[in-house]
Enzyme design. Structure first.
Site, short mmCIF file in Angstrom:
data_model
loop_
_atom_site.label_atom_id
_atom_site.label_comp_id
_atom_site.label_asym_id
_atom_site.label_seq_id
_atom_site.Cartn_x
_atom_site.Cartn_y
_atom_site.Cartn_z
N TYR A 144 0.83 -1.21 0.00
CA TYR A 144 0.00 0.00 0.00
C TYR A 144 0.86 1.26 0.00
O TYR A 144 0.43 2.31 -0.48
CB TYR A 144 -0.92 0.02 1.24
CG TYR A 144 -1.98 -1.03 1.19
CD1 TYR A 144 -1.65 -2.36 1.37
CD2 TYR A 144 -3.31 -0.70 0.95
CE1 TYR A 144 -2.62 -3.35 1.32
CE2 TYR A 144 -4.28 -1.69 0.89
CZ TYR A 144 -3.92 -3.01 1.08
OH TYR A 144 -4.88 -3.99 1.02
N LYS A 189 3.84 -15.12 3.83
CA LYS A 189 4.06 -15.97 2.64
C LYS A 189 5.57 -16.15 2.52
O LYS A 189 6.19 -15.83 1.50
CB LYS A 189 3.43 -15.27 1.42
CG LYS A 189 3.43 -16.08 0.14
CD LYS A 189 2.44 -17.23 0.15
CE LYS A 189 2.53 -18.02 -1.15
NZ LYS A 189 1.86 -19.32 -1.09
N ASP A 221 -2.13 -18.53 2.21
CA ASP A 221 -3.08 -19.37 1.46
C ASP A 221 -3.72 -20.41 2.38
O ASP A 221 -4.93 -20.64 2.37
CB ASP A 221 -2.42 -20.00 0.22
CG ASP A 221 -0.97 -20.38 0.43
OD1 ASP A 221 -0.42 -20.12 1.52
OD2 ASP A 221 -0.36 -20.96 -0.49
N ASP A 245 -6.01 -7.20 5.09
CA ASP A 245 -7.16 -6.60 4.41
C ASP A 245 -8.07 -7.71 3.87
O ASP A 245 -9.29 -7.73 4.11
CB ASP A 245 -6.63 -5.74 3.25
CG ASP A 245 -7.68 -4.82 2.66
OD1 ASP A 245 -8.84 -4.90 3.07
OD2 ASP A 245 -7.33 -4.01 1.78
N ASP A 249 -11.87 -9.45 5.61
CA ASP A 249 -13.15 -9.46 4.86
C ASP A 249 -13.70 -10.89 4.85
O ASP A 249 -14.90 -11.12 5.02
CB ASP A 249 -12.96 -8.99 3.41
CG ASP A 249 -13.27 -7.51 3.24
OD1 ASP A 249 -13.04 -6.75 4.21
OD2 ASP A 249 -13.72 -7.10 2.15
#
Ligand code: NAD
Length: 357
Positions: A144, A189, A221, A245, A249
């Site tokens: 970001y 990751k 994942d 983020d 959700d």
């Protein structure tokens, strides 16, 4: 004795305007009932601010933010920008800038499942029952804020983390884990990404300071899959900006809807409280958005920024009572809900206020 607090309210765009009014009304009611003195100011940010001033975060809003004790925010975003990537001035720049300027590096997202909403999720009740997760999403680093490049046929966003950024959020997450079930899962990751290898190395180091907390490292994942398969296995989850983020959700389905999840962003100074959802163009202006995420964000403010734990619990109990009475907004209604009890934003907010009184 009552406390004196200055609160900046930034409703923003779309349903932000509709739901934030109810977060604020709850704060006003708490102030009246407990003899606190809350003084409110209003600020603009996002698409409304671009329309008014050409700037998604006007200096005036930032100044008001700096002199407040806490900020209640709604959402930013407008369909115009989502469908036109070429626009250079964009609503989300306002949100990213205020996070950076106020040093809001830790975003706490409690995934609180009200028993009354066990049937509202698309996940089976027996898998959900008892879930209680606290996410720590890093908020001022990652892709970001990394350098961005664009040519006609190439685009890149730099994923960047510094040691100190990982250290400070990891410590906050471990401190929280100590007050809960003493389990921390760090999500990265690290099998592929260098930034994640630094993340994991730093968390492994901090873990030694907290031998009483059980640490687990998980790839993003796998975490995305485990969250749906067995949400109860998680207690505190700490992760970077991008993974947090997306993962939160997904986790909103544990709580039943995006309209149920509140968040607190904390860091160097003032606290910033907002629902995790966006401006929801598909339902904006229809008066049907769920106001509970904004109301629960106000509850987080009372607890975290003002230390008013009783008042915060009182708000959560009022939300619980409203759900127990059977009232639902559309996003949390299902085939078992009595249609007469499905209501819009204002009626739902008013029910919570009744229960608060
Ligand atoms: P969104 O969170 O706005 O909506 C996703 C889905 O959830 C939609 O179907 C929406 O109707 C539903 N939903 C969200 N909040 C709800 C509520 N309170 N009650 C009932 N249903 C609710 O995400 P999106 O559609 O991907 O993005 C819409 C805009 O919001 C975009 O412009 C995006 O950039 C922006 N956005 C802003 C923030 C923020 O301000 N923090 C966060 C995410 C997205």
């Amino acid at each position: 004795m009552g406390v004196d607090k200055k609160i900046l309210v930034i409703p923003g765009d779309g349903i932000g305007q509709e739901v934030t009014a109810w977060g604020q009304k709850v704060l006003v009611t708490i102030a009246e009932n407990y003899k606190h003195n809350f003084v409110f100011e209003e600020g603009i940010m996002g698409h409304v601010a671009i329309e008014a001033t050409g700037n998604p975060l006007p200096d005036e809003t930032l100044e008001k933010a700096r002199r407040s004790d806490a900020i209640l925010f709604g959402a930013i975003g407008h369909a115009k920008y989502d469908n036109d990537p070429s626009l250079k001035v964009r609503p989300e720049q306002g949100l990213l800038k205020i996070r950076k300027e106020l040093g809001l590096y830790a975003n706490l997202r409690p995934i609180k499942l009200f028993d009354e909403l066990l049937e509202a999720s698309s996940i089976k009740p027996e898998i959900l029952r008892g879930s209680d997760i606290l996410f720590f999403r890093e908020l001022t680093g990652d892709v970001y804020f990394g350098e961005k490049n664009r040519t006609e046929n190439m685009a890149s966003d730099l994923m960047i983390y510094h040691r100190y950024e990982v250290e400070r959020i990891a410590r906050k997450a471990y401190e929280a884990a100590r007050t809960r079930r003493k389990k921390l899962c760090s999500v990265d990751k690290a099998n592929v990404l260098e930034a994640s290898r630094l993340w994991r190395e730093v968390v492994q180091g901090i873990a030694k300071e907290y031998p009483d907390v059980e640490t687990e490292h998980m790839f993003i994942d796998n975490a995305a899959m485990q969250l749906i398969k067995d949400p109860k296995r998680f207690d505190v989850v700490v992760t970077g900006n991008l993974f947090g983020d997306i993962l939160t959700d997904e986790a909103s389905q544990i709580a039943g809807s995006m309209g149920m999840l509140a968040s607190a962003s904390i860091g160097d100074s003032v606290g910033f409280y907002e629902p995790i959802h966006g401006s929801a163009h598909d339902i904006a202006g229809k008066g049907i958005a769920n106001p509970l995420a904004s109301i629960l964000s106000a509850a987080l403010m009372l607890d975290i920024s003002f230390g008013l734990k009783n008042e915060s619990q009182r708000v959560i109990k009022a939300v619980e009572a409203t759900l127990k009475q059977g009232y639902r907004t559309m996003d949390i209604a299902n085939k078992h809900t009595d249609n007469h009890l499905v209501m819009g934003t204002d009626a739902m907010g008013a029910k919570v206020l009744e229960n608060l009184n």
